[in-house]
Design an enzyme around this catalytic site. Structure first.
Site, short mmCIF file in Angstrom:
data_model
loop_
_atom_site.label_atom_id
_atom_site.label_comp_id
_atom_site.label_asym_id
_atom_site.label_seq_id
_atom_site.Cartn_x
_atom_site.Cartn_y
_atom_site.Cartn_z
N TYR A 131 48.49 42.83 66.48
CA TYR A 131 48.87 43.37 65.18
C TYR A 131 48.92 44.90 65.20
O TYR A 131 49.96 45.51 64.93
CB TYR A 131 47.87 42.93 64.11
CG TYR A 131 47.90 41.46 63.76
CD1 TYR A 131 48.41 41.02 62.56
CD2 TYR A 131 47.37 40.50 64.63
CE1 TYR A 131 48.42 39.68 62.21
CE2 TYR A 131 47.37 39.16 64.31
CZ TYR A 131 47.89 38.75 63.10
OH TYR A 131 47.90 37.41 62.77
N GLU A 153 53.28 32.56 57.34
CA GLU A 153 54.65 32.93 57.01
C GLU A 153 55.62 31.77 57.03
O GLU A 153 56.77 31.91 57.46
CB GLU A 153 55.13 34.01 57.98
CG GLU A 153 55.20 33.60 59.44
CD GLU A 153 53.94 33.81 60.24
OE1 GLU A 153 54.02 33.84 61.48
OE2 GLU A 153 52.86 33.98 59.62
N ASP A 211 45.17 30.82 70.53
CA ASP A 211 44.43 31.50 69.47
C ASP A 211 43.67 32.71 69.99
O ASP A 211 43.37 33.64 69.23
CB ASP A 211 43.45 30.54 68.80
CG ASP A 211 44.12 29.68 67.74
OD1 ASP A 211 45.34 29.82 67.55
OD2 ASP A 211 43.42 28.86 67.11
N HIS A 249 53.14 41.61 54.31
CA HIS A 249 53.06 41.17 55.71
C HIS A 249 53.79 39.84 55.90
O HIS A 249 54.64 39.72 56.80
CB HIS A 249 51.60 41.04 56.13
CG HIS A 249 51.41 40.69 57.57
ND1 HIS A 249 51.23 41.64 58.54
CD2 HIS A 249 51.38 39.49 58.21
CE1 HIS A 249 51.10 41.06 59.72
NE2 HIS A 249 51.19 39.74 59.54
N GLU A 250 53.46 38.86 55.07
CA GLU A 250 54.08 37.54 55.25
C GLU A 250 55.57 37.58 54.96
O GLU A 250 56.37 36.89 55.61
CB GLU A 250 53.38 36.50 54.37
CG GLU A 250 51.88 36.39 54.58
CD GLU A 250 51.47 36.22 56.04
OE1 GLU A 250 52.25 35.64 56.82
OE2 GLU A 250 50.38 36.68 56.41
N HIS A 255 57.51 38.82 57.92
CA HIS A 255 57.70 37.79 58.93
C HIS A 255 59.04 37.07 58.78
O HIS A 255 59.51 36.43 59.74
CB HIS A 255 56.58 36.76 58.86
CG HIS A 255 55.41 37.06 59.74
ND1 HIS A 255 55.53 37.23 61.11
CD2 HIS A 255 54.08 37.19 59.46
CE1 HIS A 255 54.33 37.46 61.63
NE2 HIS A 255 53.44 37.45 60.65
N GLU A 275 53.64 39.83 65.52
CA GLU A 275 52.67 40.49 64.65
C GLU A 275 52.73 42.01 64.68
O GLU A 275 52.45 42.66 63.68
CB GLU A 275 51.26 40.00 64.99
CG GLU A 275 51.06 38.52 64.70
CD GLU A 275 51.26 38.14 63.24
OE1 GLU A 275 51.37 39.04 62.39
OE2 GLU A 275 51.32 36.93 62.96
#
Length: 672
Positions: A444, A334, A436, A358-359, A362, A381
């Protein structure tokens, strides 16, 4: 680059005039809209932008009062804080390095004598003040996850001081944020390519700065490239044409005057072209792929309109996409003004454009209101996944949106079953771990399920008023789970004890699993799919009886992912059934990446040998971690049959992957 401070009025006047000329030339042609500024003027616009940034810092507060301690950063912004980064870098494709300088505009509390930055595998050559006077610096003990602190000693800050600190440095060929592609790794096959990926804490491998999401920074940049390549960034381009350097190289200039977390500073360099959707959006990609990408992503423009109708004005000016070569490790990133996207979403039928929704979402949740630390990643998310689905509902209708919810719900159930309980909470504790590890379905889809639960209990109209206000109240500030809870209690619950009890807020964010007030989404469109799946998988039906041609992508995914109720993990098809499916539906040649992935997961779990060649081709033609990692996990979870195939394929594929993907697969298969 040593850029002196002009007066705030003159700097802003020039920057405003240049921006006005940009806005006046918006177009729906294939020409990027910054063409009103000629290349000869781009450097002047760049200087004006840097001076304006310095003036803004001088006029503003000298301390960030909302900083939350980030265990993944060495920075001490309460002592001295970076506000702006000015990059002056040369892209060297032979050496695979970016080299030059980063000039940091910094404030500090009175008496502070050091600035602490985050770096990892950077070669720091020198540090000076704006006049070229050397400043002492040292790099601390290396941490495998965080890298090293770069501590710069400065004369003691006085009240109101604004300093320019210039760091001369070079990246290394193995910088984890950067992937240097050979011409053979691109669609065109003629020119090399470079792109960056900063999330989560990889920006420090190409920019020395305070690499924490809670330390927002504006940035400017001059990027020098080979003359036949174009640079693009997550910022306003100050010219549509290159500025020739006179030696066969070109300079490209950029400005982002809205503060962002450092992981959103992004760069792409390659043989790329642009085609507009409308006056404020379009797509960049390699020239030979441009028409396909443009046709696929046309829904972008109405998605922006739908998003604004839901939760307020889009704050970033342009919204463009850069469709990257296939090694890009994520579905999308994003980056403000310029979403980076995987080519795996170019399915030919616009069936995978939910990734664009989705992006785009953001731009509100993540870029406008950003998690303060990676422990609060769900605030990015979870909100974005919910918002994405609302955009899809607005464009494609309720049924299509619910199908997406059901698929996500099924993935969430698998994730809940596979993770340790403490990692199924929304609010995480990632101290000592790579952030990560928190980037999974919990953030999400549990996050989105939480917001859907609030919407259902409070009512959509009331929820939407709160959500829109949430973005307005918290724009440009770091957000924590505690601040979220304070906001929703103040502006939605408002002392209603029954509503507070019904929402189960604390259970959702701090407890593992799913609270008792959750409701699984149900799609009527999947009823016929489940019936066909049951008939085929459990009743001996024929593949030719499956109404595949009449199904959309989401229904096909549902069929391939289907398992009888009460079962989990075990393959539902035997090799004879898989051969029947393959013969009837040609799944080993499937072009839709999501459907191909679902098929390969099913087939490899059942040790269906004819699928191995398809998996080999799939895994060596793209590097999207969402697909790559689970397929290698499936192979590695087999006996020697699967492990042998995993080792063989990975030995070929690893050099093609971005470090984000390669590092994840290394943890499963080992490094070849």
């Amino acid at each position: 680059m040593n850029l002196r401070l002009a007066s705030k009025a003159s700097a802003l006047a020039l920057a405003t005039a240049l921006a006005a000329s940009l806005g006046a030339c918006a177009t729906t042609t294939s020409t990027y809209p910054s063409s009103a500024i000629r290349s000869v003027d781009a450097h002047a616009a760049y200087v004006a932008a840097v001076n304006a940034a310095t003036a803004d810092v001088s006029a503003g507060p000298t301390a960030q009062t909302e900083y939350v301690r980030d265990v993944h950063s060495f920075a001490r912004p309460e002592e001295a804080r970076v506000h702006h980064v000015n990059l002056d870098l040369v892209a060297d494709f032979d050496a695979k390095t970016l080299s030059g300088s980063a000039t940091l505009i910094v404030t500090g509390k009175p008496g502070a004598t050091s600035l602490v930055l985050d770096v990892k595998n950077l070669d720091i050559r020198s540090v000076t003040d704006k006049d070229g006077n050397g400043l002492p610096f040292s790099q601390g003990q290396r941490d495998a996850i965080k890298g090293q602190p770069l501590t710069i000693t400065v004369p003691a800050f006085q009240s109101g001081d604004v300093r320019e600190i210039v760091i001369h440095y070079s990246t290394r060929p193995d910088a984890a944020a950067l992937q240097w592609l050979s011409p053979q790794q691109t669609a065109g096959g003629q020119h090399p390519y470079l792109f960056s990926q900063g999330q989560a804490i990889l920006t420090r491998t190409w920019i020395p700065t305070q690499d924490s999401p809670g330390i927002r920074q504006t940035y400017t940049a001059r990027i020098i490239t080979p003359g036949n390549l174009r640079a693009v960034m997550s910022a306003e381009s100050l010219s549509s044409e290159a500025t020739p350097m006179g030696d066969g190289r070109s300079a490209w200039y950029f400005n982002l005057d809205k503060p962002v977390p450092p992981y959103l500073i992004a760069l792409g360099v390659g043989d790329i072209a642009f085609k507009a959707f409308d006056q404020r959006s379009g797509v960049w990609t390699e020239p030979g792929e441009l028409d396909r990408a443009h046709h696929e992503l046309v829904p972008t423009a109405p998605m922006i309109d739908a998003a604004e109708a839901l939760y307020g004005p889009y704050q970033w000016g342009r919204y463009d996409l850069l469709v990257l070569p296939p090694s890009f490790p994520f579905g999308g990133m994003e980056n403000p003004m310029l979403t980076f996207a995987t080519p795996t979403i170019i399915a030919g039928d616009r069936s995978l454009v939910s990734l664009v929704a989705h992006e785009l979402a953001h731009s509100w949740s993540g870029n406008l209101v950003t998690h303060a630390t990676w422990d609060d990643f769900w605030l990015n998310e979870g909100f974005t996944s919910y918002f994405e689905n609302r955009i899809m509902e607005a464009i494609y209708g309720h049924d299509a949106a619910v199908q997406e919810q059901v698929l996500a719900w099924a993935g969430l159930q698998d994730e809940l079953a596979s993770l340790p309980p403490e990692d199924t909470r929304l609010k995480l504790d990632l101290a000592g771990r790579d952030p990560d590890e928190g980037m999974n379905t919990i953030a999400y889809d549990k996050g989105a399920a939480f917001l859907r639960t609030i919407e259902r209990i409070a009512g959509r109209e009331r929820f939407d008023v709160w959500m829109r206000g949430y973005f307005e109240r918290n724009a440009w500030r770091p957000m924590t789970t505690d601040r979220f809870l304070e906001d929703i209690r103040t502006h939605l619950v408002r002392g209603d004890a029954k509503l507070e009890a019904d929402l189960m807020l604390e259970q959702w964010v701090h407890q593992p699993g799913l609270p008792s007030n959750v409701q699984a989404p149900v799609s009527n469109a999947f009823t016929v799919v489940d019936q066909a799946a049951s008939a085929f998988y459990t009743q001996g039906g024929e593949a030719s009886d499956i109404p595949w041609a009449g199904w959309n992508t989401q229904q096909r995914q549902r069929f391939l992912n289907w398992k009888p109720q009460g079962t989990s993990g075990a393959p539902v098809a035997n090799t004879a059934q898989l051969a029947d499916l393959d013969a009837a539906l040609k799944l080993n040649q499937e072009g839709n990446a999501e459907v191909r992935f679902a098929w390969l997961q099913l087939a490899l779990a059942a040790r269906y040998e004819p699928a191995v060649a398809s998996a080999d081709a799939f895994l060596t033609q793209m590097g999207r971690r969402k697909f790559v990692l689970p397929l290698f996990q499936t192979l590695w979870g087999q006996d020697d049959w699967g492990k042998a195939h995993a080792r063989r394929i990975y030995a070929k594929a690893r050099p093609l992957y971005h470090p984000v993907t390669a590092n994840s697969v290394d943890a499963v298969v080992g490094r070849p």
